[in-house]
Design an enzyme around this catalytic site. Structure first.
Site, PDB file in Angstrom:
ATOM      1  N   LEU A   1      18.962 -18.545  64.495  1.00 17.11           N
ATOM      2  CA  LEU A   1      18.979 -18.596  63.027  1.00 17.11           C
ATOM      3  C   LEU A   1      20.308 -19.148  62.522  1.00 17.11           C
ATOM      4  O   LEU A   1      20.361 -19.855  61.513  1.00 17.11           O
ATOM      5  CB  LEU A   1      18.700 -17.213  62.429  1.00 17.11           C
ATOM      6  CG  LEU A   1      17.301 -16.653  62.716  1.00 17.11           C
ATOM      7  CD1 LEU A   1      17.149 -15.260  62.130  1.00 17.11           C
ATOM      8  CD2 LEU A   1      16.216 -17.566  62.156  1.00 17.11           C
TER       9      LEU A   1
ATOM     10  N   GLU B   1      15.303 -17.524  56.350  1.00 13.75           N
ATOM     11  CA  GLU B   1      16.529 -17.572  57.179  1.00 13.75           C
ATOM     12  C   GLU B   1      17.605 -16.638  56.641  1.00 13.75           C
ATOM     13  O   GLU B   1      18.793 -16.969  56.646  1.00 13.75           O
ATOM     14  CB  GLU B   1      17.074 -18.999  57.227  1.00 13.75           C
ATOM     15  CG  GLU B   1      16.052 -20.003  57.663  1.00 13.75           C
ATOM     16  CD  GLU B   1      16.135 -20.304  59.133  1.00 13.75           C
ATOM     17  OE1 GLU B   1      17.061 -19.807  59.795  1.00 13.75           O
ATOM     18  OE2 GLU B   1      15.256 -21.019  59.612  1.00 13.75           O
ATOM     19  N   GLY B   2      17.182 -15.464  56.171  1.00 14.78           N
ATOM     20  CA  GLY B   2      18.099 -14.508  55.571  1.00 14.78           C
ATOM     21  C   GLY B   2      18.168 -14.743  54.079  1.00 14.78           C
ATOM     22  O   GLY B   2      18.588 -15.803  53.623  1.00 14.78           O
TER      23      GLY B   2
ATOM     24  N   THR C   1       9.343 -13.486  62.061  1.00 10.80           N
ATOM     25  CA  THR C   1       8.940 -12.632  60.935  1.00 10.80           C
ATOM     26  C   THR C   1       7.527 -12.089  61.129  1.00 10.80           C
ATOM     27  O   THR C   1       6.640 -12.781  61.628  1.00 10.80           O
ATOM     28  CB  THR C   1       8.984 -13.455  59.624  1.00 10.80           C
ATOM     29  OG1 THR C   1      10.287 -13.993  59.475  1.00 10.80           O
ATOM     30  CG2 THR C   1       8.626 -12.609  58.411  1.00 10.80           C
ATOM     31  N   GLU C   2       7.339 -10.844  60.705  1.00 11.07           N
ATOM     32  CA  GLU C   2       6.009 -10.217  60.732  1.00 11.07           C
ATOM     33  C   GLU C   2       5.653  -9.770  59.313  1.00 11.07           C
ATOM     34  O   GLU C   2       6.536  -9.662  58.461  1.00 11.07           O
ATOM     35  CB  GLU C   2       6.023  -9.023  61.686  1.00 11.07           C
ATOM     36  CG  GLU C   2       6.379  -9.453  63.101  1.00 11.07           C
ATOM     37  CD  GLU C   2       6.278  -8.331  64.119  1.00 11.07           C
ATOM     38  OE1 GLU C   2       6.049  -7.161  63.730  1.00 11.07           O
ATOM     39  OE2 GLU C   2       6.428  -8.645  65.319  1.00 11.07           O
TER      40      GLU C   2
ATOM     41  N   GLN D   1      27.608 -32.373  23.907  1.00 10.90           N
ATOM     42  CA  GLN D   1      28.512 -31.531  24.705  1.00 10.90           C
ATOM     43  C   GLN D   1      27.761 -30.517  25.572  1.00 10.90           C
ATOM     44  O   GLN D   1      28.184 -30.234  26.700  1.00 10.90           O
ATOM     45  CB  GLN D   1      29.510 -30.822  23.784  1.00 10.90           C
ATOM     46  CG  GLN D   1      30.515 -31.800  23.189  1.00 10.90           C
ATOM     47  CD  GLN D   1      31.263 -31.224  22.012  1.00 10.90           C
ATOM     48  OE1 GLN D   1      30.803 -30.273  21.372  1.00 10.90           O
ATOM     49  NE2 GLN D   1      32.410 -31.790  21.693  1.00 10.90           N
TER      50      GLN D   1
ATOM     51  N   THR E   1       6.799 -21.620  59.871  1.00 14.65           N
ATOM     52  CA  THR E   1       6.843 -23.062  59.585  1.00 14.65           C
ATOM     53  C   THR E   1       6.382 -23.857  60.807  1.00 14.65           C
ATOM     54  O   THR E   1       6.771 -23.550  61.933  1.00 14.65           O
ATOM     55  CB  THR E   1       8.285 -23.467  59.193  1.00 14.65           C
ATOM     56  OG1 THR E   1       8.678 -22.673  58.084  1.00 14.65           O
ATOM     57  CG2 THR E   1       8.369 -24.946  58.838  1.00 14.65           C
TER      58      THR E   1
ATOM     59  N   SER F   1      12.794 -28.755  56.520  1.00 12.58           N
ATOM     60  CA  SER F   1      12.367 -27.549  57.254  1.00 12.58           C
ATOM     61  C   SER F   1      11.660 -27.930  58.543  1.00 12.58           C
ATOM     62  O   SER F   1      11.873 -27.315  59.588  1.00 12.58           O
ATOM     63  CB  SER F   1      11.404 -26.708  56.409  1.00 12.58           C
ATOM     64  OG  SER F   1      12.038 -26.246  55.258  1.00 12.58           O
TER      65      SER F   1
HETATM   66  C1  FAD Z   1       7.799 -21.023  53.369  1.00  7.55           C
HETATM   67  C2  FAD Z   1       8.407 -20.058  54.331  1.00  7.55           C
HETATM   68  C3  FAD Z   1       8.665 -20.449  55.646  1.00  7.55           C
HETATM   69  C4  FAD Z   1       9.169 -19.541  56.583  1.00  7.55           C
HETATM   70  N1  FAD Z   1       9.342 -19.933  57.900  1.00  7.55           N
HETATM   71  C5  FAD Z   1       9.613 -18.990  58.846  1.00  7.55           C
HETATM   72  C6  FAD Z   1       9.602 -19.336  60.245  1.00  7.55           C
HETATM   73  O1  FAD Z   1       9.416 -20.504  60.625  1.00  7.55           O
HETATM   74  N2  FAD Z   1       9.789 -18.343  61.158  1.00  7.55           N
HETATM   75  C7  FAD Z   1      10.001 -17.042  60.807  1.00  7.55           C
HETATM   76  O2  FAD Z   1      10.147 -16.210  61.689  1.00  7.55           O
HETATM   77  N3  FAD Z   1      10.039 -16.691  59.474  1.00  7.55           N
HETATM   78  C8  FAD Z   1       9.841 -17.623  58.501  1.00  7.55           C
HETATM   79  N4  FAD Z   1       9.840 -17.264  57.161  1.00  7.55           N
HETATM   80  C9  FAD Z   1      10.031 -15.869  56.803  1.00  7.55           C
HETATM   81  C10 FAD Z   1      11.370 -15.559  56.158  1.00  7.55           C
HETATM   82  O3  FAD Z   1      12.416 -15.698  57.081  1.00  7.55           O
HETATM   83  C11 FAD Z   1      11.281 -14.158  55.536  1.00  7.55           C
HETATM   84  O4  FAD Z   1      10.420 -14.271  54.425  1.00  7.55           O
HETATM   85  C12 FAD Z   1      12.631 -13.607  55.119  1.00  7.55           C
HETATM   86  O5  FAD Z   1      13.366 -13.205  56.254  1.00  7.55           O
HETATM   87  C13 FAD Z   1      12.522 -12.413  54.154  1.00  7.55           C
HETATM   88  O6  FAD Z   1      11.615 -11.472  54.655  1.00  7.55           O
HETATM   89  P1  FAD Z   1      10.462 -10.879  53.686  1.00  7.55           P
HETATM   90  O7  FAD Z   1       9.767 -12.015  53.040  1.00  7.55           O
HETATM   91  O8  FAD Z   1       9.650  -9.950  54.526  1.00  7.55           O
HETATM   92  O9  FAD Z   1      11.229 -10.090  52.564  1.00  7.55           O
HETATM   93  P2  FAD Z   1      11.753  -8.572  52.639  1.00  7.55           P
HETATM   94  O10 FAD Z   1      12.585  -8.381  53.871  1.00  7.55           O
HETATM   95  O11 FAD Z   1      10.632  -7.652  52.410  1.00  7.55           O
HETATM   96  O12 FAD Z   1      12.725  -8.539  51.382  1.00  7.55           O
HETATM   97  C14 FAD Z   1      12.221  -8.445  50.045  1.00  7.55           C
HETATM   98  C15 FAD Z   1      13.406  -8.368  49.094  1.00  7.55           C
HETATM   99  O13 FAD Z   1      14.185  -7.204  49.414  1.00  7.55           O
HETATM  100  C16 FAD Z   1      15.534  -7.590  49.636  1.00  7.55           C
HETATM  101  N5  FAD Z   1      16.134  -6.724  50.653  1.00  7.55           N
HETATM  102  C17 FAD Z   1      15.680  -6.458  51.912  1.00  7.55           C
HETATM  103  N6  FAD Z   1      16.509  -5.623  52.547  1.00  7.55           N
HETATM  104  C18 FAD Z   1      17.519  -5.342  51.672  1.00  7.55           C
HETATM  105  C19 FAD Z   1      18.711  -4.551  51.739  1.00  7.55           C
HETATM  106  N7  FAD Z   1      19.043  -3.888  52.854  1.00  7.55           N
HETATM  107  N8  FAD Z   1      19.499  -4.503  50.638  1.00  7.55           N
HETATM  108  C20 FAD Z   1      19.190  -5.193  49.521  1.00  7.55           C
HETATM  109  N9  FAD Z   1      18.096  -5.969  49.403  1.00  7.55           N
HETATM  110  C21 FAD Z   1      17.287  -6.040  50.460  1.00  7.55           C
HETATM  111  C22 FAD Z   1      15.474  -9.039  50.085  1.00  7.55           C
HETATM  112  O14 FAD Z   1      16.717  -9.699  49.863  1.00  7.55           O
HETATM  113  C23 FAD Z   1      14.343  -9.561  49.216  1.00  7.55           C
HETATM  114  O15 FAD Z   1      14.838  -9.902  47.955  1.00  7.55           O
HETATM  115  C24 FAD Z   1       9.440 -18.188  56.187  1.00  7.55           C
HETATM  116  C25 FAD Z   1       9.245 -17.814  54.854  1.00  7.55           C
HETATM  117  C26 FAD Z   1       8.739 -18.723  53.934  1.00  7.55           C
HETATM  118  C27 FAD Z   1       8.512 -18.293  52.514  1.00  7.55           C
END
Ligand code: FAD
Length: 389
Positions: free
Chosen positions: A243, A367-368, A136-137, A283, A168, A95
């Site tokens: 991304l 990353e999605g 991300t926010e 097995q 990160t 990462s």
């Molecule tokens: C250790 C770590 C490092 C990271 N590094 C970076 C970084 O360097 N830069 C950066 O910008 N971000 C970073 N991220 C953030 C990361 O990209 C986000 O956590 C990620 O995009 C998911 O967003 P969220 O956590 O807000 O989840 P949410 O968007 O809130 O999603 C929560 C759940 O809902 C599901 N969901 C959301 N929308 C839908 C939909 N339309 N249909 C069905 N299911 C859905 C998701 O699949 C997930 O299971 C990092 C995260 C972690 C944990």
């Protein structure tokens, strides 16, 4: 344990050039000699091994595919193999390198001004400057287009306000690429560490990616010069292109974690005797090992073709979604099976599979997420997006 000499059931080595094999073997030797022996300790402490940055730079890992600025200029298959070897050590190490290369150096190269490129890229290649990518926010992860961070045009500066989460390399970074809206349009800005109104706070209590620096970035009336806007950015799609780069590296990287888990479980299964013979002779264990090896092999073939398409400039973002989605899920399943084969020892830090498994939980989310890549593929197949932007 028998020395790791790669898993190559379908003889994919024959698809690699001598240069690609040399790149892989060089990074493999570095990881085995310098990185792997110290990683568990860092994982337990929750620290990133900064002492590995300089040797990684000397191996040409940062911005490896870039031509110029002192970068190695290797092809995308070689880059993928580098990510595989780093993640065989730990997803946190991969990462770190993925962010520096795919999410910081790549956007600078694609969207930065000449002055920005000349200033940052040579230092980043040498590991003398580190970067992070703030998209991300707290309230906008899967849907980054909803971001609320803003930049307001104010004379010869922009004033940024907002919070970025889960970033990160955020605490270590000398510069953050911050994605923020100006009049509802997303732009990319370079915010240097030490700028008044900018703060990076470490995210603590993580149970995954413990040997990775993860931060919350706070922008509070943070004033930056106008020259820190990346002029080539055209809305959110520019951030998404970055991304795609990073996801390509993830698809390869997780093969490394999966290889380490399969190697560990296979060797353990041959040594560990229960009832009358090694557990690998039963097995049920053999079925697990056969499934693990098959999924790893399919992932290797997928990445090989993806890399060749990328080198040929024909790779699509949907193909990357397929590879990221499937390879991460399969690597996670392999890690879980490996942990099970190790029995109680599988929860000990003396072994690696559980650490990989915990890390891969993050890799499946960042990353999605798995679900979002499912929807990307669904939209690609049907032409009907299941989500609104
Ligand atoms: C250790 C770590 C490092 C990271 N590094 C970076 C970084 O360097 N830069 C950066 O910008 N971000 C970073 N991220 C953030 C990361 O990209 C986000 O956590 C990620 O995009 C998911 O967003 P969220 O956590 O807000 O989840 P949410 O968007 O809130 O999603 C929560 C759940 O809902 C599901 N969901 C959301 N929308 C839908 C939909 N339309 N249909 C069905 N299911 C859905 C998701 O699949 C997930 O299971 C990092 C995260 C972690 C944990």
């Amino acid at each position: 344990m028998r020395k790791f000499d790669g898993f190559d059931f379908m003889m994919t080595d024959s698809l690699l050039s001598e240069e690609e094999k040399l790149v892989r073997d060089t990074v493999r030797a570095f990881c085995e000699e310098e990185a792997m022996p110290k990683f568990m300790e860092h994982y337990e402490k929750g620290t990133f091994p900064t002492e590995l940055i300089e040797p990684m730079a000397k191996l040409g890992i940062f911005g490896a595919t870039i031509n110029g600025y002192g970068c190695a200029g290797v092809n995308n298959v070689s880059y993928g193999l580098m990510m595989q070897e780093l993640e065989r050590c730990d997803s946190g190490l991969r990462s770190f390198a993925s962010v520096q290369s795919g999410l910081v150096m790549y956007p600078l190269l694609m969207f930065g001004s000449d002055a920005q490129k000349d200033h940052w890229l040579p230092k980043m290649q040498k590991g003398e400057a580190l970067g992070c990518f703030g998209l991300t926010e707290p309230d906008y992860g899967s849907n980054p287009g909803g971001m609320i961070t803003t930049a307001v045009d104010d004379g010869d500066s922009y004033v940024l306000n907002g919070t970025k989460m889960w970033i990160t390399n955020g605490v270590m970074a000398d510069v953050a690429i911050i994605w923020a809206k100006v009049d509802d349009v997303v732009h990319g800005f370079l915010v240097e560490a030490g700028t008044p109104g900018y703060e990076a706070r470490s995210v603590t209590h993580k149970l995954s990616m413990r040997a990775s620096d993860t931060a919350e970035l706070i922008l509070n009336d943070c004033r930056i010069p106008k020259s820190n806007l990346m002029p080539g950015v055209s809305g959110l799609s520019s951030a998404l292109k970055c991304l795609t780069q990073a996801r390509y590296g993830i698809a390869w990287g997780v093969l490394g974690a999966a290889m380490d888990c399969l190697h560990e479980a296979l060797e353990y299964s041959k040594d560990r005797v229960q009832f009358s013979k090694p557990i690998g002779g039963y097995q049920l264990t053999q079925q697990k090992l056969a499934d693990m090896c098959t999924e790893l092999t399919l992932g290797q073939l997928l990445c090989m073709q993806l890399g060749r398409l990328k080198d040929d400039d024909r790779m699509t973002f949907a193909q990357v979604s397929m590879a990221k989605r499937n390879n991460v899920r399969k690597a996670l399943e392999i890690a879980r099976k490996a942990r099970g084969i190790l029995g109680a020892n599988g929860i000990s830090g003396e072994y690696h599979s559980m650490r990989h498994m915990c890390n891969l939980e993050t890799v499946e989310t960042y990353e999605g997420t798995y679900e979002i890549h499912t929807l990307v593929l669904g939209a690609e197949l049907t032409g009907i997006p299941a989500y609104d932007n």
